[in-house]
Design a protein around this motif. Structure first.
Motif, short mmCIF file in Angstrom:
data_model
loop_
_atom_site.label_atom_id
_atom_site.label_comp_id
_atom_site.label_asym_id
_atom_site.label_seq_id
_atom_site.Cartn_x
_atom_site.Cartn_y
_atom_site.Cartn_z
N CYS A 250 0.83 -1.21 0.00
CA CYS A 250 0.00 0.00 0.00
C CYS A 250 0.86 1.25 0.00
CB CYS A 250 -0.93 0.00 1.22
SG CYS A 250 -2.23 -1.26 1.15
N GLU A 251 1.97 1.22 0.72
CA GLU A 251 2.86 2.38 0.78
C GLU A 251 3.47 2.67 -0.59
OE1 GLU A 251 4.94 5.57 2.50
OE2 GLU A 251 3.37 4.31 3.39
N VAL A 252 3.96 1.61 -1.25
CA VAL A 252 4.59 1.78 -2.56
C VAL A 252 3.57 2.20 -3.61
CG1 VAL A 252 5.79 0.57 -4.43
CG2 VAL A 252 6.46 0.16 -2.07
N ALA A 253 2.37 1.61 -3.54
CA ALA A 253 1.33 1.90 -4.53
C ALA A 253 0.53 3.16 -4.20
CB ALA A 253 0.39 0.71 -4.65
N GLN A 254 0.84 3.79 -3.06
CA GLN A 254 0.11 5.00 -2.65
C GLN A 254 -1.38 4.70 -2.49
OE1 GLN A 254 1.75 8.04 -2.00
NE2 GLN A 254 3.57 6.83 -2.27
N GLU A 255 -1.70 3.58 -1.83
CA GLU A 255 -3.07 3.17 -1.61
C GLU A 255 -3.39 3.20 -0.12
OE1 GLU A 255 -5.64 1.96 -3.44
OE2 GLU A 255 -4.76 2.12 -5.42
N PRO A 256 -4.59 3.62 0.27
CA PRO A 256 -5.00 3.53 1.67
C PRO A 256 -5.03 2.07 2.10
CG PRO A 256 -6.49 4.96 0.43
CD PRO A 256 -5.62 4.26 -0.58
N PRO A 257 -4.48 1.72 3.26
CA PRO A 257 -4.36 0.31 3.64
C PRO A 257 -5.59 -0.28 4.33
CG PRO A 257 -3.33 1.66 5.29
CD PRO A 257 -3.82 2.62 4.22
N GLY A 258 -6.57 0.54 4.71
CA GLY A 258 -7.68 0.05 5.53
C GLY A 258 -8.39 -1.15 4.95
N ARG A 259 -8.75 -1.11 3.67
CA ARG A 259 -9.50 -2.18 3.03
C ARG A 259 -8.71 -3.49 3.02
NH1 ARG A 259 -13.46 -2.58 -1.15
NH2 ARG A 259 -13.14 -4.36 -2.54
N LEU A 260 -7.45 -3.43 2.58
CA LEU A 260 -6.64 -4.64 2.49
C LEU A 260 -6.32 -5.22 3.86
CD1 LEU A 260 -4.15 -3.88 -0.42
CD2 LEU A 260 -6.17 -5.32 -0.44
N LEU A 261 -6.11 -4.36 4.85
CA LEU A 261 -5.82 -4.87 6.18
C LEU A 261 -7.05 -5.56 6.79
CD1 LEU A 261 -3.59 -2.06 7.73
CD2 LEU A 261 -2.90 -4.30 6.86
#
Length: 279
Positions: A57-68
């Motif tokens: 998520c950090e590398v892709a600049q994506e919010p992590p809430g959904r995946l976590l």
């Protein structure tokens, strides 16, 4: 729990990877995990560590809430262990009191487990419907280009602001981290390269980013009254970012792609509300 959560997590991880234009080699370079590890994680062959999900998520600049949230549901299915007694070792006969205690403990575990599963299901439903992660800090939205973004954490302070960001690296300054920037313009060049104009309100700066680039491809960011910023792709399928230019918004910024020699495509530029123009 069953394999459905595991398969869904792997599918979501692949989607994030593809949307960001990242290769296995790029993931290996920018995270602590190898290409072979990412291959197993993305194809559902192995449960990824929680830290791997956060790194992606950090590398892709994506919010992590959904995946976590998905990871939290999939993890028990991966980490469950079946207890068994070897066939050649006779199992001891428990006492009647031990049997009664075991039955009471099993009923308690079933009730507690059911409640925990219900809470997890409700949490996932909230995340999937609203995009707000656990604790309310992983919220996501979409900017004008349809790129996911999230509100910057109030406690985080970037390394520069406005004029002090001139010529600085957006990643090192924290301006490109999750929730700190949006991509008001995202375009794909005829050769398949993806270019973006990035803007961070907190940093008061703009920069350009390129993905799916060929070795030797170059991207340029132009802003009236400021010097041109450039970045060169030194490895295939990696992403690069130009240094930053102070700006209140990205409305007057333009990003250009100069393909590597022999690439077959000419220089292409994109700006706000502009179409691709070969020059």
């Amino acid at each position: 729990m069953n394999a459905l959560e595991c398969a869904r997590l792997a599918a979501e991880l692949r989607e994030v990877k593809e949307r960001a234009g990242l290769s296995l080699a790029a993931l290996a370079r920018h995270t602590p995990y190898s290409k072979s590890s990412w291959d197993r994680y993305l194809n559902g062959k192995q449960q990824p560590p929680k830290q791997a999900v956060e790194s992606l998520c950090e590398v892709a600049q994506e919010p992590p809430g959904r995946l976590l949230a998905l990871w939290g549901l999939a993890d028990p299915a991966w980490s469950g262990r079946a207890w068994s007694t070897p066939a050649d070792v006779p199992a001891p006969r428990p006492s009647a009191a031990a049997v009664r205690r075991a039955r009471r403990g099993r009923r308690t575990a079933l009730v507690g487990g059911g409640a925990a599963a219900a809470v997890a299901a409700v949490t996932l439903a909230v995340v999937l419907s609203t995009g707000v992660g656990p604790g309310g800090t992983g919220g996501s939205g979409r900017d004008a280009a349809g790129v996911k973004s999230s509100a910057p954490a109030a406690q985080f302070e970037p390394g520069c602001r406005a004029r002090s960001c001139e010529g600085k690296d957006p990643k090192k300054m924290g301006c490109g981290r999750q929730g700190m920037a949006v991509s008001p313009l995202v375009r794909t060049a005829p050769g398949g390269q993806r270019v973006e104009i990035r803007h961070s309100e907190r940093c008061g700066a703009v920069w350009a980013r390129g993905m799916n680039l060929r070795v030797g491809d170059r991207i340029e960011l132009s802003q009236p009254g400021a010097r041109t910023k450039r970045a060169l792709a030194r490895s295939a399928e990696d992403y690069v970012a130009t240094p930053m230019t102070p700006a209140r918004d990205a409305g007057r910024a333009e990003v250009c792609l100069d393909p590597a020699a022999g690439g077959g495509d000419g220089r292409v530029c994109f700006g706000d509300e502009k179409k691709a123009t070969a020059q």
